[in-house]
Design a protein around this motif. Structure first.
Motif, short mmCIF file in Angstrom:
data_model
loop_
_atom_site.label_atom_id
_atom_site.label_comp_id
_atom_site.label_asym_id
_atom_site.label_seq_id
_atom_site.Cartn_x
_atom_site.Cartn_y
_atom_site.Cartn_z
N LEU A 299 58.70 17.37 19.88
CA LEU A 299 59.35 16.24 20.54
C LEU A 299 58.41 15.04 20.67
CD1 LEU A 299 61.42 18.12 23.26
CD2 LEU A 299 62.30 16.97 21.21
N GLN A 300 57.14 15.22 20.37
CA GLN A 300 56.23 14.07 20.36
C GLN A 300 56.50 13.16 19.17
OE1 GLN A 300 54.28 13.99 23.32
NE2 GLN A 300 55.63 15.77 23.49
N ASN A 301 57.14 13.70 18.13
CA ASN A 301 57.50 12.90 16.97
C ASN A 301 58.72 12.07 17.31
OD1 ASN A 301 58.57 12.02 14.44
ND2 ASN A 301 57.50 13.67 13.39
N LYS A 302 58.58 10.76 17.28
CA LYS A 302 59.65 9.87 17.73
C LYS A 302 60.88 9.90 16.82
CE LYS A 302 57.29 8.63 21.24
NZ LYS A 302 57.61 9.27 22.56
N ASN A 303 60.73 10.43 15.60
CA ASN A 303 61.87 10.55 14.72
C ASN A 303 62.69 11.81 15.01
OD1 ASN A 303 62.71 11.24 11.36
ND2 ASN A 303 63.41 9.42 12.42
N MET B 29 66.95 17.13 32.18
CA MET B 29 67.08 17.00 30.73
C MET B 29 66.98 15.53 30.32
SD MET B 29 67.36 18.35 27.84
CE MET B 29 67.44 20.00 28.55
N ASP B 30 66.22 15.28 29.27
CA ASP B 30 66.15 13.94 28.70
C ASP B 30 67.08 13.86 27.50
OD1 ASP B 30 64.28 13.40 30.61
OD2 ASP B 30 62.60 13.10 29.24
N PHE B 31 67.50 12.63 27.19
CA PHE B 31 68.44 12.40 26.09
C PHE B 31 67.87 11.36 25.14
CE2 PHE B 31 70.73 14.22 29.56
CZ PHE B 31 71.68 15.04 28.98
N ARG B 32 68.19 11.51 23.86
CA ARG B 32 67.72 10.58 22.84
C ARG B 32 68.89 10.16 21.96
NH1 ARG B 32 61.77 12.84 20.80
NH2 ARG B 32 60.95 13.28 22.89
N TYR B 33 68.82 8.92 21.45
CA TYR B 33 69.82 8.48 20.50
C TYR B 33 69.66 9.25 19.20
CZ TYR B 33 71.11 4.50 23.43
OH TYR B 33 71.56 3.72 24.45
N LEU B 34 70.80 9.56 18.57
CA LEU B 34 70.78 10.25 17.30
C LEU B 34 70.89 9.23 16.18
CD1 LEU B 34 70.59 12.95 15.88
CD2 LEU B 34 73.07 13.16 16.02
N GLY B 35 69.78 9.04 15.47
CA GLY B 35 69.77 8.05 14.39
C GLY B 35 70.09 6.66 14.89
N ASN B 36 70.54 5.85 13.97
CA ASN B 36 70.91 4.48 14.31
C ASN B 36 72.37 4.44 14.76
OD1 ASN B 36 70.77 1.71 14.59
ND2 ASN B 36 71.19 1.30 12.43
N SER B 37 72.64 5.14 15.86
CA SER B 37 74.00 5.21 16.39
C SER B 37 73.95 5.08 17.90
CB SER B 37 74.67 6.55 16.02
OG SER B 37 74.21 7.60 16.87
N GLY B 38 75.10 5.04 18.51
CA GLY B 38 75.16 4.97 19.97
C GLY B 38 75.29 6.34 20.62
N LEU B 39 75.22 7.41 19.81
CA LEU B 39 75.38 8.76 20.33
C LEU B 39 74.08 9.29 20.90
CD1 LEU B 39 77.17 11.35 20.58
CD2 LEU B 39 76.26 12.02 18.34
N LYS B 40 74.11 9.74 22.14
CA LYS B 40 72.95 10.38 22.76
C LYS B 40 73.17 11.89 22.79
CE LYS B 40 70.99 6.83 25.77
NZ LYS B 40 70.59 6.51 27.16
N ILE B 41 72.10 12.63 22.52
CA ILE B 41 72.16 14.09 22.58
C ILE B 41 71.01 14.60 23.44
CG2 ILE B 41 73.27 14.21 20.32
CD1 ILE B 41 70.59 15.15 19.16
N SER B 42 71.15 15.80 23.95
CA SER B 42 70.08 16.37 24.77
C SER B 42 68.91 16.76 23.87
CB SER B 42 70.58 17.58 25.57
OG SER B 42 71.19 18.55 24.74
N SER C 266 67.81 10.47 12.28
CA SER C 266 66.95 11.28 13.14
C SER C 266 66.87 12.70 12.62
CB SER C 266 67.51 11.34 14.57
OG SER C 266 67.39 10.11 15.22
N GLN C 267 65.84 13.42 13.08
CA GLN C 267 65.71 14.84 12.80
C GLN C 267 66.19 15.65 14.01
OE1 GLN C 267 64.62 15.18 9.59
NE2 GLN C 267 64.34 12.95 9.71
N ILE C 268 67.01 16.66 13.75
CA ILE C 268 67.34 17.69 14.74
C ILE C 268 66.67 18.95 14.21
CG2 ILE C 268 69.16 18.97 15.92
CD1 ILE C 268 71.09 16.69 15.19
N VAL C 269 65.56 19.35 14.78
CA VAL C 269 64.72 20.33 14.10
C VAL C 269 65.00 21.76 14.54
CG1 VAL C 269 62.94 18.59 13.78
CG2 VAL C 269 62.75 20.14 15.71
N TRP C 270 64.92 22.67 13.58
CA TRP C 270 65.10 24.09 13.88
C TRP C 270 63.77 24.83 13.74
CZ3 TRP C 270 64.44 27.81 9.95
CH2 TRP C 270 64.52 27.36 8.62
N ALA D 21 65.07 13.74 17.30
CA ALA D 21 66.00 13.51 18.40
C ALA D 21 66.15 14.74 19.27
CB ALA D 21 67.37 13.09 17.87
N ALA D 22 66.01 15.91 18.67
CA ALA D 22 66.20 17.14 19.45
C ALA D 22 65.53 18.32 18.78
CB ALA D 22 67.70 17.44 19.62
#
Length: 337
Positions: free
Chosen positions: A275-279, A1-14, A201-205, A281-282
Motif C-alpha cells: 500500500l506504500q505504492n501510490k499506484n 478503513m481508508d479508501f482510495r480512488y480506483l484509477g482515473n475515476s470517481g469510484l472509491k474502494i476500501s 490502478s492496481q488491485i493487488v493479489w 488502490a487496494a
C-alpha cells in the motif's frame, strides 16, 4: 478503513479488499466463509473481489449469500471472466463475446445483484480479437450491468491497447489485478509506469506471498499444522514454489525486527508494504477465519518510513523477483480447457 480512488475515476474502494479465491466454496465451510465476510464488513471493508472460476462458480454463490442483506449501494463488488467454468466446453473459457455475455449473466445470478461495480478480464486472451472483447465489455457497461472495466495480469502493451479501445468505446478501463508483494515486484518497471500514465490502478493479489511473508514458514522446518502449506485442497500447490527456496524463507525472518519496530505483525507489514505504492488502490486479503480479517485490516492507513522501506529492501536482497517478463508468462498463448 481508508479508501482510495480506483484509477482515473470517481469510484472509491476500501484499500483492504476482501477476496475469496482459495477459500470460499472449496477449502472453507460455508458458515465459516460467511463469518469471514461479516468480519470484513464489521472492519469497514466495502470492496469484495471474486471470480466465476473460483471453486468453479461456488465462490461467487457464497459471496452472494453473504452480502444479500447488505445495502447494495454501500458495496463495491468485483468479479472476473476468462478461465474455464461449468462443464468446460469449447466456449466455456476465454474472452469471446459469447463467453463474456453468458458468464456475466450467470455471475449476476450467483452474486444476487443487478450489476457489478468492476468486471475484469482475468487474463489476456490471445485467441480472441481484442476488439471483440472490448466491444462486449462496452455493451455490458452501456446496459448498466457493469459500471467499470478492469483486467488482471496484463502486460504494459496489453494495457495500452485495451485502454485505447476502451476510450474509443467510451467506457472506463480503470484497474489491473496483478500479483504484487515485497517478494514479487515484476510490475514495477513496466506495468506501473504505464498504468500511471493511463489512469489505471492496481488491485493487488497475494500481498503476503501466499503466506510466506507472515514468517510462519522457517527454513528447514516442517510447515505448521493447519497452515496453507498443509492444505490438500489447493493451498499447498500454490505455495510450494516459495517453500522450496530456503534462502527466501531465511531472509523473510530478517523482516521480523522491522515489523516489531512498527508494532505490526509480519502479515500486516507485508500488506502495508504494497500500500506504500501510490499506484496500488487496494490489497486483496483472504481469510478462512474471521480473526484473520480483523488482524489484516490493521495494515490500513499505515505509513512505513523511507528508512524502514530501505531496510526491507536490504533484508530481502536478491531473492526478490523483478523480471517484468513474468507478467506475460501468466497468460497462456492458448485458452485453458
Amino acid at each position: 478503513m481508508d479508501f482510495r480512488y480506483l484509477g482515473n475515476s470517481g469510484l472509491k474502494i476500501s484499500e483492504i479488499t476482501f477476496g475469496n479465491w482459495l477459500t470460499h466454496g472449496s477449502q472453507v465451510e460455508k458458515d465459516a466463509a460467511i463469518a469471514s465476510v461479516r468480519a470484513a464488513l464489521d472492519a469497514g471493508i466495502t470492496s469484495f473481489d471474486t471470480a466465476d472460476t473460483y471453486a468453479n462458480t461456488a465462490a461467487e454463490a457464497v459471496l452472494g449469500d453473504a452480502l444479500k442483506d447488505e445495502r447494495r449501494e454501500s458495496l463495491e463488488i468485483f468479479t472476473k471472466v476468462y478461465f474455464p467454468t461449468g462443464p468446460m466446453g469449447p466456449n466455456d473459457t476465454g474472452l469471446s463475446r459469447k463467453h463474456i455475455m453468458e458468464s456475466l449473466h450467470a455471475s449476476l445470478k450467483r452474486l444476487q445483484t443487478d450489476y457489478v461495480d468492476l468486471y475484469q478480464a482475468h487474463r489476456f486472451d490471445h485467441e480472441t480479437p481484442l476488439e471483440e472483447t472490448m466491444v462486449a465489455f462496452a455493451d455490458l457497461v452501456h446496459s448498466g450491468k457493469v459500471l467499470y472495466i478492469g483486467v488482471s495480469e496484463w502486460t504494459a502493451d496489453q494495457l495500452r491497447r485495451g485502454h485505447a479501445l476502451a476510450k474509443e468505446l467510451k467506457i472506463q478501463l480503470i484497474s489491473n489485478q496483478p500479483q504484487y508483494s515485497a517478494l514479487w515486484r515484476v510490475i514495477e518497471d513496466e506495468v506501473v509506469p504505464t498504468s500511471e500514465e493511463l489512469g489505471i490502478s492496481q488491485i493487488v493479489w497475494s500481498p503476503v506471498a501466499q503466506g510466506v511473508l507472515t514468517g510462519k514458514y522457517a527454513p528447514g522446518e516442517q510447515p505448521p499444522e493447519g497452515s496453507r502449506a498443509t492444505d490438500t485442497k489447493g493451498g499447498a500447490d500454490m505455495i510450494k514454489s516459495w517453500l522450496s527456496k530456503d534462502e527466501v524463507l531465511r531472509r523473510v525472518q530478517d523482516l521480523r525486527p522491522i515489523a516489531d519496530e512498527l508494532g505490526l505483525t509480519m502479515a500486516q507489514l507485508a500488506i502495508a508494504w504494497v500500500l506504500q505504492n501510490k499506484n496500488v488502490a487496494a490489497a486483496i486479503v483472504g481469510a478462512s477465519r474471521p480473526e484473520q480479517v480483523t488482524d489484516n485490516v490493521k495494515a490500513a492507513g499505515v505509513e512505513i518510513p523511507a528508512e524502514l522501506m530501505g531496510r526491507i529492501d536490504d533484508a530481502l536482497g536478491d531473492v526478490v523477483e523483478r523480471d517484468p517478463a513474468n507478467t506475460a508468462k501468466s497468460s497462456s498463448k492458448t485458452r485453458l480447457t
